[in-house]
Design an enzyme around this catalytic site. Structure first.
Site, PDB file in Angstrom:
ATOM      1  N   GLU A  54       8.599 -12.302  13.095  1.00  0.00           N
ATOM      2  CA  GLU A  54       8.885 -10.934  13.538  1.00  0.00           C
ATOM      3  C   GLU A  54       9.828 -10.862  14.740  1.00  0.00           C
ATOM      4  O   GLU A  54       9.420 -10.501  15.833  1.00  0.00           O
ATOM      5  CB  GLU A  54       7.548 -10.228  13.851  1.00  0.00           C
ATOM      6  CG  GLU A  54       6.635 -10.170  12.641  1.00  0.00           C
ATOM      7  CD  GLU A  54       5.290  -9.506  12.910  1.00  0.00           C
ATOM      8  OE1 GLU A  54       4.839  -8.748  12.038  1.00  0.00           O
ATOM      9  OE2 GLU A  54       4.686  -9.748  13.978  1.00  0.00           O
TER      10      GLU A  54
HETATM   11  C1  ACM Z   1       1.977 -12.793  11.775  1.00  0.00           C
HETATM   12  O1  ACM Z   1       0.941 -12.276  11.308  1.00  0.00           O
HETATM   13  N1  ACM Z   1       2.908 -12.033  12.302  1.00  0.00           N
HETATM   14  C2  ACM Z   1       2.189 -14.213  11.757  1.00  0.00           C
END
Ligand code: ACM
Length: 680
Positions: A322
């Site tokens: 992310e």
């Molecule tokens: C995650 O759940 N962003 C690894």
């Protein structure tokens, strides 16, 4: 006659050692092992667990093994009230012989030999293992074997030959979003060891907090932790505590995204935008480390080198998930760098960053693990891919030569049932991997993300569901009987509580606090059929950030409480044979108990604003219980439901399925089946 003898024995009138042990000899073995061993043969007879037990280590011993044995004997003492032997000797004819070949690896790796054999006969028990870690796995099994016949305790005669299916069996705890004190970590390590998990993945840095002390960069915790962090001594203490239980500690330092806490103190690392403080909001942030400056890599190099003094494991997790990093698309310096290095987009730039960090870790003799975003073209195959967005990346990575770990089916914050987690497999169903490619899948890891957790509720989110997941990681793939899993899980849950886990006591304590009274009998009935909505549903339904108090009814109730599976089984049994009076009586009794709890709960809600939020749920429970009673009466009996009844009842179910007060009922699916089966 037998019955009379038994009751006489139970009253103690005929109690003698001889009679008691001959009775034990006839008691059948009840298998409550979790995880189920690879091979188990039950024999006849049993070994009494009494003051005659002596312990001998005729071959190898060291302080780690001794400590594990003493812990085991203390647990047995707690279970049985039988004093543990005052000392450990080296007598090969002791009642319990622990025959270990050697210490195993100094720093545990994924290749540690965890196998053991355990042979129990009426004459004695023998545990054999090549390593101390294998012996610890066998000692855990020993504590799960102890049974009683009403008068005394015994180990049933069995032969067990056990070894794990997967080498990487992990639990991740996010201590970034909410800090968890070391006692919480320790008791969770105890629980992990109890179900033979072997990797504690410690998520140490987040946008919301930098939780590990750096002496080189003290600003990381001074400005990025609210004072809530692990000192280096505490980190070493946890690593030692885990090592003593055969558990590796894999630290995670999130980069280049989820890195606000780094940047608060060291804005020079930023790609452009600089945060003004710790990020309280959850979700994906736009801040990122600058992958184009050499100073960033010098910082990472020095920081990770320092961390090698704390974390001896060969695997280091760099996060990598992310990272939208809009600055990488607008900062002229970063744009020039991308052009100069022929990096066509942000993914390519992040791949460049990952390759640089991997080189740093390789120089420190560490393997790099990252979330599946790191799986991009050109990534060296030494990197390990942890799949959280689906099993596809895991399978493709394995085909391309990468080792991998699956996490996606085991997100504990999804508040799914143990059943659902249990039936998922680290080797994804239908994948066409060759045996060699399958071997690259090291195992699985269940992540416990911390947005909606605190130190009071955390155990109830992890346990007992994680015990079922641990079985999936350890036991043969064909161990998949869900009813039998739940039968054993109920027992394991109590064993975990005896180790100090608070997953059961938390609910009562929270209900007492919410109600302001010790009188929570009715509330317990109410809570027993409720569970929290998933992380995503709560996130939508309640704007929580790091500072939101987590003290609502949703924080008290636990995911997949026993009522869910129990009601499902009762309805299944009743519908399979409508003449099943016992199933009918148990359902009737459950519905009646809900009906009588509701008025008391409603009255208590009037004095508790936090409880009163769930008032519609209490009303619904009364209505649904009434509907359940009616369904029972219309089922296979002479009375038929009036026209329109079924339609109304099903509409009631649909309404009750909606998120209310961040809570869900546990029994709606089977109740719906019951309604549908009623005669109209
Ligand atoms: C995650 O759940 N962003 C690894």
């Amino acid at each position: 006659m037998k019955r009379t003898l038994l009751s006489a024995l139970l009253q103690g009138t005929l109690l003698t050692a001889g009679l008691s042990s001959s009775l034990a000899a006839q008691t059948p073995f009840v298998n409550t092992l979790m995880p189920v061993p690879a091979h188990l043969t039950a024999a006849t007879g049993s070994l009494p667990w009494n003051d005659a037990i002596t312990v001998g280590l005729p071959r190898f011993r060291d302080s780690r093994l001794d400590a594990a044995i003493v812990r085991t004997l203390q647990q047995m003492e707690g279970k049985t009230g039988v004093h543990r032997p005052p000392s450990l000797g080296n007598d090969p004819s002791a009642k319990l012989v622990i025959d270990v070949e050697g210490p195993g690896e100094t720093i545990q790796t994924i290749d540690e030999d965890e196998a053991y054999t355990l042979l129990i006969t009426p004459a004695g028990a023998k545990l054999h293992a090549a390593t101390t870690v294998g012996a610890m796995r066998g000692l855990t099994t020993l504590t799960q074997l102890v049974q009683n016949d009403g008068t005394g305790f015994f180990l049933p005669a069995v032969q067990i030959d056990d070894t794990p299916r997967f080498r990487w069996r992990g639990l991740m705890i996010d201590t970034g979003r909410h800090f968890e004190p070391i006692d919480v970590i320790k008791r969770n390590l105890d629980a992990m060891a109890a179900v033979k998990l072997n990797v504690f993945h410690w998520h140490l840095t987040e946008d919301q907090g930098f939780r590990i002390e750096s002496k080189l960069y003290p600003g990381l915790t001074a400005k990025g932790s609210d004072g809530l962090y692990y000192t280096q001594d505490q980190a070493r203490e946890i690593v030692a505590y885990a090592h003593a239980r055969g558990i590796r500690v894999v630290p995670e330092f999130e980069m280049p995204g989820h890195s606000v806490a780094w940047l608060v103190a060291y804005p020079k690392l930023a790609s452009g935008s600089i945060p003004t403080g710790i990020r309280r909001e959850f979700g994906v942030s736009n801040y990122a480390l600058d992958p184009t400056r050499e100073e960033t890599y010098q910082f990472i190099q020095r920081f990770l080198t320092e961390m090698t003094g704390l974390f001896p494991d060969a695997y280091y997790h760099i996060g990598g998930d992310e990272t939208p990093a809009p600055d990488w698309k607008t900062n002229p310096r970063i744009l020039a760098f991308k052009k100069q290095h022929n990096l066509k987009d942000n993914d390519a730039l992040q791949a460049y960053f990952n390759t640089r960090v991997l080189a740093i870790l390789t120089g420190l003799h560490k393997h790099m693990v990252g979330w599946d975003e790191i799986f991009t073209p050109g990534l060296p195959t030494d990197a390990v891919i942890q799949s959280w967005r689906g099993a596809k990346s895991l399978v493709s990575a394995a085909k391309q030569g990468y080792q991998g770990i699956l996490s996606q089916p085991w997100y504990l914050d999804g508040m799914q049932s143990a059943e659902r987690h249990y039936l998922a497999d680290p080797i994804p169903a239908g994948s066409d991997l060759t045996p060699e490619q399958s071997k690259r899948i090291l195992g699985g890891e269940t992540p416990m993300w911390g947005e909606q957790l605190n130190q009071l509720s955390i155990d109830s989110r992890i346990w007992p569901r994680t015990a079922a997941i641990a079985e999936r990681f350890w036991s043969p793939a064909d161990v998949r009987d869900v009813d039998d899993m739940y039968r054993r899980l109920d027992v394991e849950s109590i064993r975990l509580e005896a180790l100090g886990l608070t997953h059961l006591t938390h609910q009562d304590a929270a209900l007492r606090e919410l109600a302001g009274t010790e009188n929570i009998d009715a509330l317990r009935v109410f809570a027993s059929v409720l569970q929290p909505v998933s992380f995503g549903e709560r996130y939508k339904g309640q704007h929580t950030d790091q500072l939101t108090p987590l003290d609502n009814l949703v924080d008290a109730v636990r995911p997949d409480p026993p009522s869910r599976h129990r009601i499902e089984v009762l309805v299944r049994n009743l519908l399979a044979s409508p003449a099943n009076q016992q199933a009918k009586a148990e359902l009737d009794s459950a519905f009646k108990s809900w009906l009588s709890a509701v008025p008391v709960v409603e009255e208590q809600m009037q004095h508790s604003p936090l409880l009163n939020v769930a008032h519609p749920r209490a009303q619904q429970l009364g209505d649904l219980a009434q509907t359940g009673e009616e369904a029972l009466s219309y089922l296979g009996g002479s009375t038929k439901a009036p026209a329109g009844w079924k339609q109304g009842a099903l509409a009631q179910i649909e309404e009750a399925r909606k998120n209310q007060a961040l809570l869900r009922f546990t029994f709606l699916d089977p109740l719906e089946q019951l309604i549908k089966a009623a005669q109209e």
